[in-house]
Each structure stands twice: as structure tokens, then as C-alpha cells.
Design a protein around this motif. Sequence first.
Motif, mmCIF file in Angstrom:
data_model
loop_
_atom_site.group_PDB
_atom_site.id
_atom_site.type_symbol
_atom_site.label_atom_id
_atom_site.label_comp_id
_atom_site.label_asym_id
_atom_site.label_seq_id
_atom_site.Cartn_x
_atom_site.Cartn_y
_atom_site.Cartn_z
ATOM 1 N N SER A 146 1.765 6.613 -6.788
ATOM 2 C CA SER A 146 1.007 8.020 -7.894
ATOM 3 C C SER A 146 1.437 8.776 -6.654
ATOM 4 C CB SER A 146 -0.797 7.449 -6.557
ATOM 5 O OG SER A 146 -0.338 8.177 -5.438
ATOM 6 N N TYR A 202 -3.426 7.548 -0.938
ATOM 7 C CA TYR A 202 -3.042 7.722 -2.432
ATOM 8 C C TYR A 202 -3.333 8.762 -3.112
ATOM 9 C CZ TYR A 202 -7.051 4.956 -4.631
ATOM 10 O OH TYR A 202 -8.565 5.102 -5.481
ATOM 11 N N CYS A 203 -2.157 9.674 -4.258
ATOM 12 C CA CYS A 203 -3.361 10.399 -5.021
ATOM 13 C C CYS A 203 -3.906 10.106 -6.425
ATOM 14 C CB CYS A 203 -1.817 11.389 -5.531
ATOM 15 S SG CYS A 203 -0.800 11.502 -4.866
ATOM 16 N N ASN A 204 -4.793 10.098 -6.002
ATOM 17 C CA ASN A 204 -6.387 9.664 -6.869
ATOM 18 C C ASN A 204 -6.898 10.751 -8.095
ATOM 19 O OD1 ASN A 204 -9.190 7.831 -7.647
ATOM 20 N ND2 ASN A 204 -10.130 9.920 -7.124
ATOM 21 N N ASN A 239 1.774 1.287 -3.433
ATOM 22 C CA ASN A 239 0.809 2.696 -4.196
ATOM 23 C C ASN A 239 1.202 3.530 -4.230
ATOM 24 O OD1 ASN A 239 -0.843 0.297 -5.649
ATOM 25 N ND2 ASN A 239 -0.263 -0.233 -3.929
ATOM 26 N N THR A 240 1.450 4.770 -2.440
ATOM 27 C CA THR A 240 0.602 5.726 -2.578
ATOM 28 C C THR A 240 2.014 6.930 -3.461
ATOM 29 O OG1 THR A 240 -0.412 5.054 -0.109
ATOM 30 C CG2 THR A 240 0.688 7.782 -1.284
ATOM 31 N N ASP A 267 1.314 -1.527 0.243
ATOM 32 C CA ASP A 267 -0.400 -0.013 0.369
ATOM 33 C C ASP A 267 0.632 1.451 0.316
ATOM 34 O OD1 ASP A 267 -2.204 -1.892 -0.125
ATOM 35 O OD2 ASP A 267 -2.658 -0.693 2.067
ATOM 36 N N THR A 278 -6.216 7.760 -13.732
ATOM 37 C CA THR A 278 -6.282 6.829 -11.727
ATOM 38 C C THR A 278 -4.499 6.929 -11.994
ATOM 39 O OG1 THR A 278 -8.543 6.487 -11.471
ATOM 40 C CG2 THR A 278 -6.260 4.953 -10.356
ATOM 41 N N ARG A 279 -3.490 6.890 -10.955
ATOM 42 C CA ARG A 279 -2.326 6.610 -11.386
ATOM 43 C C ARG A 279 -1.689 5.753 -9.748
ATOM 44 N NH1 ARG A 279 0.078 12.263 -13.913
ATOM 45 N NH2 ARG A 279 -1.959 12.212 -15.403
ATOM 46 N N CYS A 280 -2.537 5.203 -8.911
ATOM 47 C CA CYS A 280 -2.040 4.073 -8.157
ATOM 48 C C CYS A 280 -2.477 3.019 -8.654
ATOM 49 C CB CYS A 280 -2.825 4.568 -6.875
ATOM 50 S SG CYS A 280 -2.875 2.967 -5.534
#
Length: 709
Positions: A124, A268-270, A120-121, A117, A143-145
Motif C-alpha cells: 500500500s 496500511y495506506c488507506n 500488505n502495508t 500484514d 484502496t491499495r492494500c
Amino acid sequence: MENTLPLNLCRVKKTNLIINRLHIFTHGFALLALIYYRTNFLFQITKFRDKNTPFLPHVLVFLSELILSFLWLLSQAFQWNPISRKVFPERLPGNDKLPSIDVFICTANPIKEPSVDVMNTLISAMALDYPADKLHVKYEVKTRCPEAYFLADESEEGNEKFSSTEFIAEKKKIEEKYEEFKCRILKIVENTSSFTSRDHDPLIQAINDENCGVGPDETEMPLLVYVSREKRPFHPHHFKAGALNVLLRVSGYISNSPYILVLDCDMYCNDPTSARQAMCFFLDSKISPKLGFVQFPQKFHNISENDIYDSQLRFVWPKLEGVDGLRGSMLAGTGFYIKREVLYRTSDIQEDVDLVQLQKSFGPSNEFIKSLQRNYKPNALKDKEVSGVLLKEIKFLASCSYDSNTKWGKEVGFRYFSVVEDYFTGLNLHCNGWISVYLDPARPCFLGSATTNLNEIFVQYTRWVAGLVEVAVSRFSPLIYGPLRMSILQSMCYAKFAYDSLIFLPIYCLAIIPQLCLLHGIHLYPKVSNPFFIVFSFLFLSSQLKHIQEVISTGHSIRTWAIEQRIWMLRSLTCYMYGTLNGILEIIGLREASFLPTNKAVNDEQSKLYQMGIYDFRASFLLLAPLCTLYILNLVVFIIGVAKIFHVQQASEMFIQLFIPLFGILINYPLFEGMFLRKVLPSQRGRHTLLSSALCIVILSCGSLVLIY
């Protein structure tokens, strides 16, 4: 013409403002009538020395109503001037004119905060749509996560490129690499046993991959630096604030970007445009000189349709929208862009100040002090190995003793005084004259993992309350420290969070005293024919209808209102009480401050129960005891009370006292289900129910002796 267009707009929500202020005045007037009734009633008891009317129950109920009225009054500051904001990122200047941004991602425990996780953050954040030296993702993917991206349906984006053969083939290839990446991460974590050590040297690593590109048109990767600060068991490390200050110093020496994005490891950056949205405020010449930070709401990707634990914290974010109309939102721990200058307070530094004075504030590193100068050129680590001299200086900045005898954590950087460093740092920034902005765009800019089991929610809230109590009873109390440094209304907003834990006192009182008096035929409220009965009825309906209006206006249903009422009661009886006790014990030195990271690891069984809307009461009995005991007490009293008041024909006098336990019983029905009906863990359920029943008998017996006789 482009430069004359505004980068952002601020609009007062007039409908909400009118409703809020109308409610403030009508509800406030009713509270004054209640206070008059109670005061006059107590005066009559003392004047005529009525021995048939116990004095103590009336006093305790009145004190409870005063505390509730005080907290209600503080909360109305949030309602006074609600606003909404809109930004226009397309009006920003060219990429070459945009300032650089450092991103801080904090993590503490790879078991409670899974490393996959965190990665993933991280990915992103590296894929933010910002200047040309940042990574740009092809095909206009928003969506870049990686985890969220591979679970999403690109067809919803409305982009024809997503259905092309080239895109599908490349996506499949990247997904396979991502699965391999996840396996490597999990294997590393599995083979590492010392990750939670609190006794280790600082570790700094610049992460560069010359083979990161997939084509000749790839842009340069952002600089990525791993920082593990030094920790020693005999030296305080100041929890998250200490970690952020280490990152602040290290980044100041390496990159020194004027703006910083702070993220929790699971947030994460959505929306990759969040940085540009924030710059619509930071580059606005009208507000930029006084603007300290831009706060985005915390939203979550794992919220169920029912959200039985109120994990989305819906009640918090409208408050930040309200305080935004009073010179700015509070700091909320993650998902905010902050100006480096406000943390350094460099505007307060005199031009002729000598080096010794600067060292007293910023520590003994002369190299770091140089970064305070406007013409400072950072020691960028790109495309080269970390030299021995550079590494030594960075480790010095990340040492556990660096900020000893300095102003770090006091006047410089994130503040150390409380474990709720976000709240306390925001309070200090606003008291120092900075303003802030709250922006809630249609597409959430950041998505995190919400806590979805009752035990973790109890632990999380207890920690928050303990930190807030530390501030509430200190010289930094918002009601004392705030009004001389910021507006009264803004001080009230900070005070509401600081003193909100007091709610457990009136909740306990109203869950016990009216019920005991009901059993003994002592009325605490006006009978139905009394004009003041309308006052008490109006106050209850007014507060509940206002809550329902707020819930519906944010796009939720009546079910959400019931869930929030239930969780509010559960928090009040457990987290607020234990958190207050912990905070007081920490202040007087009988308990050490602690910070247990919230467990973000997914438990399949707990997650399944949450998605099904079933409460999981497998928590510690210490946490469940107050809930179960008071529920049984109210259930027993209601059953006996119904039979008794109709037998002696006291329904008119006892109507409110009968309604109070009935409301609690209905709202908290899942507790009844968990104790008596559910077939899950019958032995544990039975043990808790028996112990709670025993405590209920003790309260009924001792309470009657103390209050009535």
C-alpha cells in the motif's frame, strides 16, 4: 492565479471553543468551592480536636480530589483552542516539482506482527499516489492494500470501470497471484526459526524485480530496501527509536529524501493521496520553515460496532486536534510525515564546523556526513546490484555500536531516553522551536489493526505508562523542561500525558475509603441539605455531561460514553498502577526497560467474542485481581450500606458515599457477569473470584483498623 490560492485552510471550531471555555470556568469555579469546603472542614477538625471524626480518611479523600483537580486542569489545555484543517492537493505544483519521500516501515516479530500484514502495508505504501517515479494503480482504485481491497466492494466507489469485463478479469488474475504470494510468505515464516534472534549481523537487501510490470505503460517501481540492523545481547538497541535511527542513516546514504513517512507494520495506506495532503503544509511558504511534521490520526479497520475495549482510542484524537491549536500536534508513533532536517538539526550546524565536530554528532561515517550537504547526490540502488563498497558502508551504518559516543538518540534522530520514543521525540522537537500539524481528513489516510483483547490492552497500556513515567520524573518533565522552551498551554498538554498515570492513586482511594467509612457510619461528604452538596453533585454531572458532549460531537452514542468510563476505570486500576511501578523500578535500576510488541495476530475465538460485545477476562490474575477485588468490595459495601443507613436513618448524610459504589457497580457490570454469571471457563472464574473475595476481606479488616481506629 493558481499560485495565489492557499494549499490549506485552518478553522477555529467556535462552537466547541465556546462550550469548552464555558465548562472550564464553571467547573473550575466549582472545584475552588470544593477545595474551600475541604480546607475549612479539616481546619475545624484540627481546631476543635474532634475525636469522633477520624482525620486520616478526610485527608486521603481530599488529596485524591486535589490530584483529580490537578489532572483536570492540565487536560483543559487541550480544550482551549480546538481547530480543524482542510487541504487542497489539486493546487500542488507539478509532479516534477514535488520533493521525494522515504517510507519507514518498522516490524519486530513475525508471530505477533504477521508477515502477510507487513507485506500488505508495504504494498500500500509503494502504491502511494505520488510523483511519476512511483507506482500508479490503474482504474483509479483508492484502496491499495491488497487484503483490504479484495474484501471491499468497488461498486461503492461509484466508478463504472469497476464493472467492466476487463477490470473483473484483471482483478481475478491479481487476486489469484496475491493468494499465491500469501502462501509463499507463510511458508517462509513457518520454515524460519531464527527471526527473533537478538544476536545477528546487519542484513541489507535492495529488492528489485525486472518483471514487475504487467504492460508496456507501467511506471518504474519505487526503490525497496530491506534493512535488518545488527543486534548483540550485550549492547542496547534502544527499541523502536534505535530501529528508526538506523533507517534514518541508511536512507540518508541511499536516497536522502527530505521527507519521511513512518508507519507501523500493520498501518496500511488507506488513501493513496496522504503524501500530497502532507505536502499541502510542507510546501506552504507561510508555515514550512518552522513545520517539523504532519500527524494523521490512527484509525483501525477491525473495530466492532460496540468497541467494548475502546480500542479505537477515541479519547486521544480530539486531544491532538486541541493541541494543534497550540503550535502543533504531538507525535503519535505512526502515520506521520516528518522533515529529515528536524531530526538532523542541520539548521544548528555552523558552516565552518570541522569534520571532527560533525563526527561527534553524526558518527564516524564520512560518507553519511556528506549526505548532510545540500548538493549531496544519493547512492541510489535502482537497476544495479549493491557493490561491495556500498554494502560495507551501509552495514557500518546499521551496526549496533555506530551511535555510541555520538549525539544519536540525544540530539540527533529519534530520541532514546524513553520507550515512548514518539512522545519524547515530539516533546524535544517542540522544545526546539518546531511546530507541527494534525490533519484528520474524511477518508482515513491510514488504517491499522487495533488490539481487541483485554490482556493485550493491559500489556500495551502498561508499556506506554512506564515510558511516560520515565519522562515525568526526569529533568525532561514537561512542567519543568517545557515552559522555558514552549508555551505554558502546550507544556500542560505534554504534562497531562506524562502525569496521567497518577490517576490510579485517587481511583484506588475513592474505591476503598468512602466505602469503609460508609460501613462505620462516618460521613465524608456534605449531607443533602448542605449547600455544598450542590457543589459535589455539580462536579460529577459537569464532568460526565462534558464527556457525553465530546462523545456525541464525534458521532458516537451514550453507549460509547459508558464503555469509555468502564475502560478508563479498568486502566486506572491496572495499567496505570503497574506501569508506574515498572517505570519507577526502571529508573532506580531494579528492572530493565523492555518493549514487547503488541500482538496483532488474529485469534479467531477472541475476535468472535469482541465482535459479539462479550468481554474476555482470560488475563493474568495479577491484572484482574485489583478489578475483581474492588468490585466485590463495592458490591458488598453497597448492599450492607443500603440496609444500614436506612435502619439508622442516615440517608441524607451518606447519599454520596452510597452513590459512589453504585456508580462503579453499574458501569462495571461486565465484571459481575464475568465473575458470577458467565459459563465460560468456570474453574478459572471460580478461582479468581475466591481469591478476590479473600483480598476483599483483608482490605475490609485491615482498612478499618488503619483508617477508623
